[in-house]
Write a protein that holds these residues in place. Structure first.
Motif, mmCIF file in Angstrom:
data_model
loop_
_atom_site.group_PDB
_atom_site.id
_atom_site.type_symbol
_atom_site.label_atom_id
_atom_site.label_comp_id
_atom_site.label_asym_id
_atom_site.label_seq_id
_atom_site.Cartn_x
_atom_site.Cartn_y
_atom_site.Cartn_z
ATOM 1 N N LEU B 168 -1.464 -10.844 -25.426
ATOM 2 C CA LEU B 168 -1.707 -10.426 -24.002
ATOM 3 C C LEU B 168 -0.960 -11.337 -22.944
ATOM 4 N N VAL B 169 -1.789 -12.583 -23.255
ATOM 5 C CA VAL B 169 -1.187 -13.671 -22.192
ATOM 6 C C VAL B 169 0.148 -13.785 -22.209
ATOM 7 N N GLU B 170 0.806 -13.953 -23.527
ATOM 8 C CA GLU B 170 2.225 -14.188 -23.734
ATOM 9 C C GLU B 170 3.020 -13.232 -22.872
ATOM 10 N N GLY B 196 -11.613 -24.766 -14.926
ATOM 11 C CA GLY B 196 -10.103 -25.202 -15.434
ATOM 12 C C GLY B 196 -9.107 -24.347 -15.321
ATOM 13 N N LEU B 197 -9.312 -22.860 -15.292
ATOM 14 C CA LEU B 197 -8.332 -21.860 -14.868
ATOM 15 C C LEU B 197 -7.599 -22.332 -13.436
ATOM 16 N N ALA B 198 -8.675 -22.472 -12.651
ATOM 17 C CA ALA B 198 -8.097 -22.387 -11.128
ATOM 18 C C ALA B 198 -7.713 -23.654 -11.039
ATOM 19 N N ALA B 199 -7.943 -24.855 -11.683
ATOM 20 C CA ALA B 199 -7.364 -26.126 -11.483
ATOM 21 C C ALA B 199 -5.764 -25.933 -11.940
ATOM 22 N N LEU B 200 -5.418 -25.108 -12.681
ATOM 23 C CA LEU B 200 -4.441 -24.979 -13.410
ATOM 24 C C LEU B 200 -3.208 -24.140 -12.465
ATOM 25 N N GLY B 201 -3.804 -23.392 -11.379
ATOM 26 C CA GLY B 201 -3.223 -22.681 -10.778
ATOM 27 C C GLY B 201 -2.927 -21.308 -11.235
ATOM 28 N N ALA B 202 -3.728 -20.984 -12.072
ATOM 29 C CA ALA B 202 -3.679 -19.861 -12.800
ATOM 30 C C ALA B 202 -4.844 -18.791 -12.387
ATOM 31 N N GLU B 203 -5.142 -18.617 -11.079
ATOM 32 C CA GLU B 203 -6.262 -17.914 -10.677
ATOM 33 C C GLU B 203 -5.928 -16.437 -10.881
ATOM 34 N N ALA B 204 -4.638 -16.045 -11.076
ATOM 35 C CA ALA B 204 -4.291 -14.568 -11.226
ATOM 36 C C ALA B 204 -5.081 -14.014 -12.722
ATOM 37 N N TYR B 205 -5.192 -15.025 -13.592
ATOM 38 C CA TYR B 205 -5.708 -14.426 -14.751
ATOM 39 C C TYR B 205 -7.239 -14.629 -14.807
ATOM 40 N N LEU B 206 -7.916 -15.136 -13.527
ATOM 41 C CA LEU B 206 -9.431 -14.959 -13.665
ATOM 42 C C LEU B 206 -10.235 -13.799 -13.898
ATOM 43 N N PRO B 207 -9.275 -12.462 -13.399
ATOM 44 C CA PRO B 207 -10.307 -11.295 -13.764
ATOM 45 C C PRO B 207 -10.206 -10.938 -15.255
ATOM 46 N N PHE B 208 -9.633 -11.853 -16.124
ATOM 47 C CA PHE B 208 -9.661 -11.454 -17.375
ATOM 48 C C PHE B 208 -10.822 -11.841 -17.892
ATOM 49 N N ILE B 209 -11.257 -13.067 -17.370
ATOM 50 C CA ILE B 209 -12.459 -13.761 -17.770
ATOM 51 C C ILE B 209 -13.795 -12.799 -17.423
ATOM 52 N N LEU B 253 -15.159 -5.996 -25.581
ATOM 53 C CA LEU B 253 -13.793 -6.325 -25.462
ATOM 54 C C LEU B 253 -13.340 -7.731 -24.765
ATOM 55 N N ASP B 254 -12.739 -8.474 -25.331
ATOM 56 C CA ASP B 254 -12.349 -9.755 -24.551
ATOM 57 C C ASP B 254 -11.052 -9.898 -24.804
ATOM 58 N N PRO B 255 -10.146 -9.551 -23.684
ATOM 59 C CA PRO B 255 -8.887 -9.430 -23.852
ATOM 60 C C PRO B 255 -7.908 -10.707 -23.823
ATOM 61 N N THR B 256 -8.555 -11.964 -23.747
ATOM 62 C CA THR B 256 -7.865 -12.999 -23.903
ATOM 63 C C THR B 256 -8.483 -14.090 -24.713
ATOM 64 N N GLU B 257 -9.324 -13.668 -25.739
ATOM 65 C CA GLU B 257 -9.736 -14.410 -26.800
ATOM 66 C C GLU B 257 -8.664 -15.079 -27.692
ATOM 67 N N ARG B 258 -8.939 -16.403 -28.318
ATOM 68 C CA ARG B 258 -7.708 -16.692 -29.128
ATOM 69 C C ARG B 258 -8.380 -17.276 -30.342
ATOM 70 N N HIS B 259 -9.763 -17.506 -30.349
ATOM 71 C CA HIS B 259 -10.604 -18.179 -31.471
ATOM 72 C C HIS B 259 -10.037 -17.567 -32.759
ATOM 73 N N GLY B 260 -9.351 -18.731 -33.618
ATOM 74 C CA GLY B 260 -8.891 -18.043 -34.795
ATOM 75 C C GLY B 260 -7.997 -16.956 -34.898
ATOM 76 N N PHE B 261 -7.287 -16.618 -33.681
ATOM 77 C CA PHE B 261 -6.314 -15.425 -33.800
ATOM 78 C C PHE B 261 -4.830 -16.231 -33.675
ATOM 79 N N GLU B 262 -4.774 -17.212 -34.124
ATOM 80 C CA GLU B 262 -3.437 -18.069 -33.924
ATOM 81 C C GLU B 262 -2.202 -17.244 -34.456
#
Lengths: 221, 372
Positions: B168-170, B196-209, B253-262
């Motif tokens: 999804l993130v890609e 950490g997300l806010a520090a990267l300037g990717a606040e747009a993705y906060l709603p996914f958390i 549902l966890d839309p942005t989880e990557r744990h072990g889903f490489e």
């Protein structure tokens, strides 16, 4: 009824700022929790479904990562040091602000050029984080792990430099040290065990929401 | 330096009774349940050429492998850290000509290069199923239901399935929500690190958390984001999975989880069980690379059985009867046919209790040993 959710809170620095935040979330620990002389480690709260444990900051991350506690409050310095895969940090609590910095004796700093470093010897509570930070800029860091009183290490020749938390800079100054580089800004985070976030979502997720809302209120005020 | 008697290398252990038996019983039950759905068992080797183990699954990250140089071929061998890739190899080479979809099952030990404090085992038993040649919604539902059934037969209760959308993130960063440091953003989302997300300037993705959680409210929140076609089609798929699973498992549902889903593609899932501290299995859709460079879609799941054994699953109470010296062998045969375990005396000094017997033989029938 299910086992209560265990909330791990660190002793020390963050505790006094965390209590008002907990109150805004609607969690009030039993009286013994604020009693300095109490030797108890586990405390009840006004909510029967939540209990609190008070442990060392580094242990908060360990308890929660292993699922022994489901949620916790801990500084981002500790999170970065452990880099546990099973921890979520969904809320920046905006308390416990400080920074993690490299410091060295004032005399050394006067003639030192960080661009020329290839190997440094550092006394720190954060060996993993320190090594990683220096590696990223091509410097090999030999870390001497200490659990406290890092500031005395340079003077006694244990290590030339230290990596430690700095808030006012007073302790550094009193020990003749100067801050030469900030590694990262630090603030306290709400952390959640990954499995608990999934399997006890009905309790944990609203709790995370409540913390997020409480931080929002503090901003608005 | 001498090694203390019995010391094993870090992360390796002996399984003793009754856990060793429980482990094989659980593996058997799971494999049989999977097999009933038409998944035929394959058994790839424990080690193979290193280049054969990596690079078979598209977008798999370079893994840490436990390697040795084969004294025979002088080539690098590696122990398998995961059986999925080996099944992919079988499906696209020796079984490449078999009709699709190809349904395969497997179960056996895997070996990791290093243990972590959270997962101290280096040797694990992995069992699972792979469906090769299709990764549509029907295939995903078949695999999710099969994973739930496999856990049910293993005795797990309070099963919970966490759905995720690995690419999804890609997809979003290439479209409506561009970011500069996609790897860093993905890591922060994986750790649900809001600060950490806010520090990267990717606040747009906060709603996914904040969207992550029980599937109903999570879907509502994601729909409210209104991110267009890319998200909508995936959310419809999630709806279909939710309807199919019904009340057999709790769904999050966890839309942005990557744990072990490489290496997972459009949908992935992790499995949890009540009272079991970590993830006990995972699955999802992925792409296998054929030797000629073309691609094949697949979906599958794996379970890790060791946490179940450690939690006491698969242990069954035994009724063991002590057969004294000189007894007719036919008596033992008859008892075993009735489900008894028998231990025969070899000398008159053998002690039934010390040998693990629950019953003695009174000449005509088993009688409980007196509790001491």
């Amino acid at each position: 009824m299910a086992e209560p959710i265990i909330l791990a809170i660190p002793k020390g620095r963050i505790l006094s700022e965390a209590l008002p935040l907990l109150a805004r979330v609607g969690i009030v620990p039993e009286a013994a929790f604020s009693d300095e002389n109490s030797r108890a480690l586990r405390f009840a709260t006004n909510r029967p479904d939540i209990a609190i444990i008070r442990v060392r900051a580094f242990d908060v991350a360990t308890f929660v990562a292993h699922g022994a506690a489901q949620i916790g409050i801990v500084g981002s310095d500790v999170l970065m040091e452990f880099d546990y895969s099973e921890l979520y940090a969904p809320v920046d609590l905006d308390i416990g602000h400080c920074r993690l910095s490299i410091a060295e004796p004032a005399a050394m700093a006067a003639s030192d050029d960080p661009r020329e470093w290839s190997h440094v010897r550092v006394a720190t509570k954060y060996p993993y984080l320190t090594r990683k930070h220096f590696e990223a800029r091509g410097v090999q860091a030999e870390c001497v792990k200490l659990n406290g009183a890092m500031e005395i290490a340079p003077e006694l020749g244990l290590a030339g430099r230290i990596v430690d938390l700095v808030s006012s800079g007073k302790t550094l100054k009193e020990n003749g040290l100067v801050e030469v580089e900030v590694i990262t800004q630090v603030s306290a985070r709400l952390i959640v065990n990954r499995a608990a976030f999934k399997t006890r979502a009905e309790t944990v997720v609203p709790l995370v929401e409540a913390f997020r809302a409480a931080v929002g209120q503090a901003h608005a005020a | 330096m001498t090694i203390a008697p019995g010391l094993l290398p870090e992360g390796l252990r002996d399984r003793l009774p009754p856990q060793a038996e429980a482990a094989s019983r659980l593996l058997h039950r799971v494999i049989v349940a999977i097999g009933r759905h038409g998944y035929a068992r394959v058994a790839p080797p424990l080690a193979e050429f290193e280049e054969g183990l990596i690079g078979r699954l598209k977008s798999a990250r370079a893994q840490d492998l436990l390697r040795v140089v084969d004294p025979v071929s002088q080539r690098s061998l590696a122990f398998r850290p995961d059986i999925t890739g080996q099944v992919g190899r079988i499906a696209t080479t020796r079984m490449g000509h078999h009709a699709r979809p190809l349904r395969l099952a497997y179960g056996g030990p895997v070996l990791k290069l290093r243990a972590t404090q959270l997962r101290p085992e280096r040797e694990l038993v992995q069992a699972g199923a792979e469906l090769i040649g299709n990764d549509n919604i029907a295939a995903v539902i078949e695999i999710v239901l099969l994973a739930i059934e496999a856990l049910e037969v293993a005795g797990v209760e309070g099963i919970s399935v966490d759905l995720t959308l690995p690419d999804l993130v890609e997809t979003l960063s290439a479209g409506p929500m561009p970011v500069t440091r996609i790897d860093a953003v993905r890591d922060m989302l994986d750790a649900k690190d809001a600060g950490g997300l806010a520090a990267l300037g990717a606040e747009a993705y906060l709603p996914f958390i904040s969207a992550a959680g029980p599937v109903g409210p999570a879907l509502e929140r994601l729909r409210a984001l209104d991110l267009g076609q890319a998200l909508d089609s995936r959310l419809e798929a999630i709806d279909a999975v939710v309807a199919a699973v019904g009340s057999r498992a709790a769904l999050t549902l966890d839309p942005t989880e990557r744990h072990g889903f490489e290496y997972q593609r459009w949908i992935g899932f992790s499995l949890f069980g009540r009272g079991l501290s970590g993830e006990i299995g995972r699955g999802g859709t992925y792409t296998i690379l054929r030797p000629d460079g073309s691609e094949e879609a697949a979906v599958g799941f794996s379970l890790y059985l060791d946490p179940l054994v450690d939690a006491g699953f698969g242990i069954e109470p035994r009724r063991t009867v002590f057969l004294p010296l000189g007894i007719d062998p036919a008596v033992g045969r008859a008892l075993r046919a009735e489900g008894w375990t028998t231990i025969a005396a070899l000398s008159d000094r053998d002690e039934p209790g010390a040998l693990g017997c629950t019953h003695g033989w009174d000449g005509t029938a088993p009688v409980p040993l007196q509790a001491r």
